[in-house]
Write a protein that holds these residues in place. Structure first.
Motif, PDB file in Angstrom:
ATOM      1  N   GLU A  21       0.849  -1.129   0.064  1.00 37.59           N
ATOM      2  CA  GLU A  21       0.030   0.216   0.104  1.00 37.59           C
ATOM      3  C   GLU A  21       0.865   1.207  -0.037  1.00 37.59           C
ATOM      4  O   GLU A  21       0.574   2.150  -0.667  1.00 37.59           O
ATOM      5  CB  GLU A  21      -0.954   0.114   1.138  1.00 37.59           C
ATOM      6  CG  GLU A  21      -2.064  -1.024   1.143  1.00 37.59           C
ATOM      7  CD  GLU A  21      -2.844  -1.156   2.263  1.00 37.59           C
ATOM      8  OE1 GLU A  21      -2.402  -0.720   3.447  1.00 37.59           O
ATOM      9  OE2 GLU A  21      -3.980  -1.920   2.302  1.00 37.59           O
ATOM     10  N   GLY A  22       1.901   1.285   0.821  1.00 37.25           N
ATOM     11  CA  GLY A  22       2.943   2.455   0.797  1.00 37.25           C
ATOM     12  C   GLY A  22       3.549   2.533  -0.659  1.00 37.25           C
ATOM     13  O   GLY A  22       3.648   3.645  -1.163  1.00 37.25           O
ATOM     14  N   ALA A  23       3.862   1.638  -1.215  1.00 40.50           N
ATOM     15  CA  ALA A  23       4.508   1.606  -2.604  1.00 40.50           C
ATOM     16  C   ALA A  23       3.639   2.173  -3.556  1.00 40.50           C
ATOM     17  O   ALA A  23       3.768   2.992  -4.572  1.00 40.50           O
ATOM     18  CB  ALA A  23       5.083   0.315  -2.867  1.00 40.50           C
ATOM     19  N   ARG A  24       2.279   1.501  -3.555  1.00 42.84           N
ATOM     20  CA  ARG A  24       1.222   1.941  -4.261  1.00 42.84           C
ATOM     21  C   ARG A  24       0.862   3.394  -3.975  1.00 42.84           C
ATOM     22  O   ARG A  24       0.871   4.430  -5.253  1.00 42.84           O
ATOM     23  CB  ARG A  24      -0.128   1.451  -4.063  1.00 42.84           C
ATOM     24  CG  ARG A  24      -1.318   2.053  -4.893  1.00 42.84           C
ATOM     25  CD  ARG A  24      -1.166   2.251  -6.185  1.00 42.84           C
ATOM     26  NE  ARG A  24      -1.269   0.960  -7.038  1.00 42.84           N
ATOM     27  CZ  ARG A  24      -1.159   0.805  -8.261  1.00 42.84           C
ATOM     28  NH1 ARG A  24      -0.850   1.778  -8.993  1.00 42.84           N
ATOM     29  NH2 ARG A  24      -0.870  -0.284  -8.994  1.00 42.84           N
ATOM     30  N   ALA A  25       0.790   4.062  -2.887  1.00 47.19           N
ATOM     31  CA  ALA A  25       0.753   5.597  -2.611  1.00 47.19           C
ATOM     32  C   ALA A  25       1.872   6.370  -3.235  1.00 47.19           C
ATOM     33  O   ALA A  25       1.587   7.387  -3.660  1.00 47.19           O
ATOM     34  CB  ALA A  25       0.764   5.719  -1.055  1.00 47.19           C
ATOM     35  N   ARG A  26       3.085   5.888  -3.105  1.00 49.70           N
ATOM     36  CA  ARG A  26       4.359   6.493  -3.468  1.00 49.70           C
ATOM     37  C   ARG A  26       4.270   6.637  -5.077  1.00 49.70           C
ATOM     38  O   ARG A  26       4.416   7.755  -5.608  1.00 49.70           O
ATOM     39  CB  ARG A  26       5.500   5.881  -3.143  1.00 49.70           C
ATOM     40  CG  ARG A  26       5.909   6.127  -1.760  1.00 49.70           C
ATOM     41  CD  ARG A  26       7.154   5.350  -1.096  1.00 49.70           C
ATOM     42  NE  ARG A  26       8.276   5.763  -2.011  1.00 49.70           N
ATOM     43  CZ  ARG A  26       9.480   5.177  -2.065  1.00 49.70           C
ATOM     44  NH1 ARG A  26       9.474   3.927  -1.280  1.00 49.70           N
ATOM     45  NH2 ARG A  26      10.453   5.277  -2.616  1.00 49.70           N
ATOM     46  N   LEU A  27       3.714   5.561  -5.657  1.00 54.45           N
ATOM     47  CA  LEU A  27       3.708   5.625  -7.061  1.00 54.45           C
ATOM     48  C   LEU A  27       2.589   6.609  -7.683  1.00 54.45           C
ATOM     49  O   LEU A  27       2.675   7.169  -8.646  1.00 54.45           O
ATOM     50  CB  LEU A  27       3.326   4.221  -7.557  1.00 54.45           C
ATOM     51  CG  LEU A  27       3.093   3.848  -8.951  1.00 54.45           C
ATOM     52  CD1 LEU A  27       4.429   4.493  -9.787  1.00 54.45           C
ATOM     53  CD2 LEU A  27       2.796   2.406  -9.525  1.00 54.45           C
ATOM     54  N   ASP A  28       1.438   6.642  -7.009  1.00 54.84           N
ATOM     55  CA  ASP A  28       0.175   7.373  -7.214  1.00 54.84           C
ATOM     56  C   ASP A  28       0.619   8.803  -7.155  1.00 54.84           C
ATOM     57  O   ASP A  28       0.201   9.577  -7.979  1.00 54.84           O
ATOM     58  CB  ASP A  28      -0.924   6.925  -6.480  1.00 54.84           C
ATOM     59  CG  ASP A  28      -1.632   5.791  -6.632  1.00 54.84           C
ATOM     60  OD1 ASP A  28      -1.248   5.148  -7.836  1.00 54.84           O
ATOM     61  OD2 ASP A  28      -2.368   5.188  -6.080  1.00 54.84           O
ATOM     62  N   ALA A  29       1.456   9.176  -6.174  1.00 53.05           N
ATOM     63  CA  ALA A  29       1.809  10.553  -5.973  1.00 53.05           C
ATOM     64  C   ALA A  29       2.832  10.888  -6.811  1.00 53.05           C
ATOM     65  O   ALA A  29       2.713  12.033  -7.475  1.00 53.05           O
ATOM     66  CB  ALA A  29       2.434  10.790  -4.508  1.00 53.05           C
ATOM     67  N   SER A  30       3.797  10.053  -7.414  1.00 51.69           N
ATOM     68  CA  SER A  30       4.674  10.486  -8.526  1.00 51.69           C
ATOM     69  C   SER A  30       3.898  10.502  -9.770  1.00 51.69           C
ATOM     70  O   SER A  30       4.320  11.610 -10.416  1.00 51.69           O
ATOM     71  CB  SER A  30       5.653   9.263  -8.758  1.00 51.69           C
ATOM     72  OG  SER A  30       6.470   9.560  -9.809  1.00 51.69           O
ATOM     73  N   LEU A  31       3.191   9.864  -9.921  1.00 50.15           N
ATOM     74  CA  LEU A  31       2.239  10.070 -11.332  1.00 50.15           C
ATOM     75  C   LEU A  31       1.149  11.350 -11.205  1.00 50.15           C
ATOM     76  O   LEU A  31       1.414  12.056 -12.281  1.00 50.15           O
ATOM     77  CB  LEU A  31       1.414   8.528 -11.482  1.00 50.15           C
ATOM     78  CG  LEU A  31       1.885   7.335 -11.917  1.00 50.15           C
ATOM     79  CD1 LEU A  31       1.066   6.266 -12.007  1.00 50.15           C
ATOM     80  CD2 LEU A  31       2.930   7.204 -13.230  1.00 50.15           C
ATOM     81  N   ALA A  32       1.023  11.669 -10.078  1.00 55.25           N
ATOM     82  CA  ALA A  32       0.016  12.821 -10.046  1.00 55.25           C
ATOM     83  C   ALA A  32       0.678  13.892 -10.099  1.00 55.25           C
ATOM     84  O   ALA A  32       0.380  14.910 -10.829  1.00 55.25           O
ATOM     85  CB  ALA A  32      -0.731  12.688  -8.735  1.00 55.25           C
ATOM     86  N   ALA A  33       1.995  14.000  -9.645  1.00 51.50           N
ATOM     87  CA  ALA A  33       3.079  15.193  -9.681  1.00 51.50           C
ATOM     88  C   ALA A  33       3.385  15.315 -11.358  1.00 51.50           C
ATOM     89  O   ALA A  33       3.602  16.327 -11.795  1.00 51.50           O
ATOM     90  CB  ALA A  33       4.342  14.777  -8.778  1.00 51.50           C
ATOM     91  N   GLU A  34       3.564  14.001 -11.788  1.00 49.26           N
ATOM     92  CA  GLU A  34       4.099  14.209 -13.498  1.00 49.26           C
ATOM     93  C   GLU A  34       2.969  14.633 -14.023  1.00 49.26           C
ATOM     94  O   GLU A  34       3.014  15.499 -14.899  1.00 49.26           O
ATOM     95  CB  GLU A  34       4.207  12.859 -13.802  1.00 49.26           C
ATOM     96  CG  GLU A  34       4.932  12.602 -15.198  1.00 49.26           C
ATOM     97  CD  GLU A  34       5.153  11.276 -15.524  1.00 49.26           C
ATOM     98  OE1 GLU A  34       4.938  10.886 -16.571  1.00 49.26           O
ATOM     99  OE2 GLU A  34       6.149  10.588 -14.656  1.00 49.26           O
ATOM    100  N   ARG A  35       1.753  14.415 -13.960  1.00 50.29           N
ATOM    101  CA  ARG A  35       0.546  14.737 -14.690  1.00 50.29           C
ATOM    102  C   ARG A  35       0.587  16.331 -14.398  1.00 50.29           C
ATOM    103  O   ARG A  35      -0.005  17.014 -15.367  1.00 50.29           O
ATOM    104  CB  ARG A  35      -0.698  14.067 -14.094  1.00 50.29           C
ATOM    105  CG  ARG A  35      -0.846  12.488 -14.971  1.00 50.29           C
ATOM    106  CD  ARG A  35      -2.058  12.018 -14.584  1.00 50.29           C
ATOM    107  NE  ARG A  35      -2.055  10.731 -14.441  1.00 50.29           N
ATOM    108  CZ  ARG A  35      -2.084   9.962 -13.453  1.00 50.29           C
ATOM    109  NH1 ARG A  35      -2.522  10.479 -12.156  1.00 50.29           N
ATOM    110  NH2 ARG A  35      -1.850   8.713 -13.290  1.00 50.29           N
ATOM    111  N   ALA A  36       0.644  16.657 -13.075  1.00 48.53           N
ATOM    112  CA  ALA A  36       0.468  18.129 -12.804  1.00 48.53           C
ATOM    113  C   ALA A  36       1.538  18.956 -13.516  1.00 48.53           C
ATOM    114  O   ALA A  36       1.265  20.026 -14.276  1.00 48.53           O
ATOM    115  CB  ALA A  36       0.385  18.067 -11.155  1.00 48.53           C
ATOM    116  N   ALA A  37       2.775  18.662 -13.756  1.00 50.10           N
ATOM    117  CA  ALA A  37       3.841  19.087 -14.199  1.00 50.10           C
ATOM    118  C   ALA A  37       3.470  19.182 -15.943  1.00 50.10           C
ATOM    119  O   ALA A  37       3.681  20.371 -16.452  1.00 50.10           O
ATOM    120  CB  ALA A  37       5.041  18.426 -14.065  1.00 50.10           C
TER     121      ALA A  37
END
Length: 85
Positions: A63-79
């Motif tokens: 779950e922690g790994a999934r949260a980190r991946l989701d946060a990274s993808l969200a930051a990439e999409r925002a950029a």
């Protein structure tokens, strides 16, 4: 069997120190021993309890790994969205 298996003493600290791969490997060994049989009821219960603890560690790590991946993808999409604007 791991020290402290089947007891509540120190399991929180032990679990926090386990990485996903370590917990998974120990869980596989617990399952193997349970499936092989030949252990007393008390030992089987202790193994089952340890297996439950290890499964929780694995779940939390994933779950922690999934949260980190989701946060990274969200930051990439925002950029990317900012670059398009």
């Amino acid at each position: 069997m791991a020290a402290g298996a089947g007891t509540d003493a120190g399991t929180g600290a032990d679990e926090a120190a386990l990485g996903y791969e370590e917990a998974r490997d120990e869980l596989i060994e617990v399952v193997r021993r349970l499936e092989a049989g030949g252990t007393s009821l008390e030992d089987s219960l202790a193994l089952w309890e340890r297996g439950e603890e290890l499964a929780k560690v694995c779940r939390r790590r994933l779950e922690g790994a999934r949260a980190r991946l989701d946060a990274s993808l969200a930051a990439e999409r925002a950029a990317e969205a900012e670059g398009e604007a």
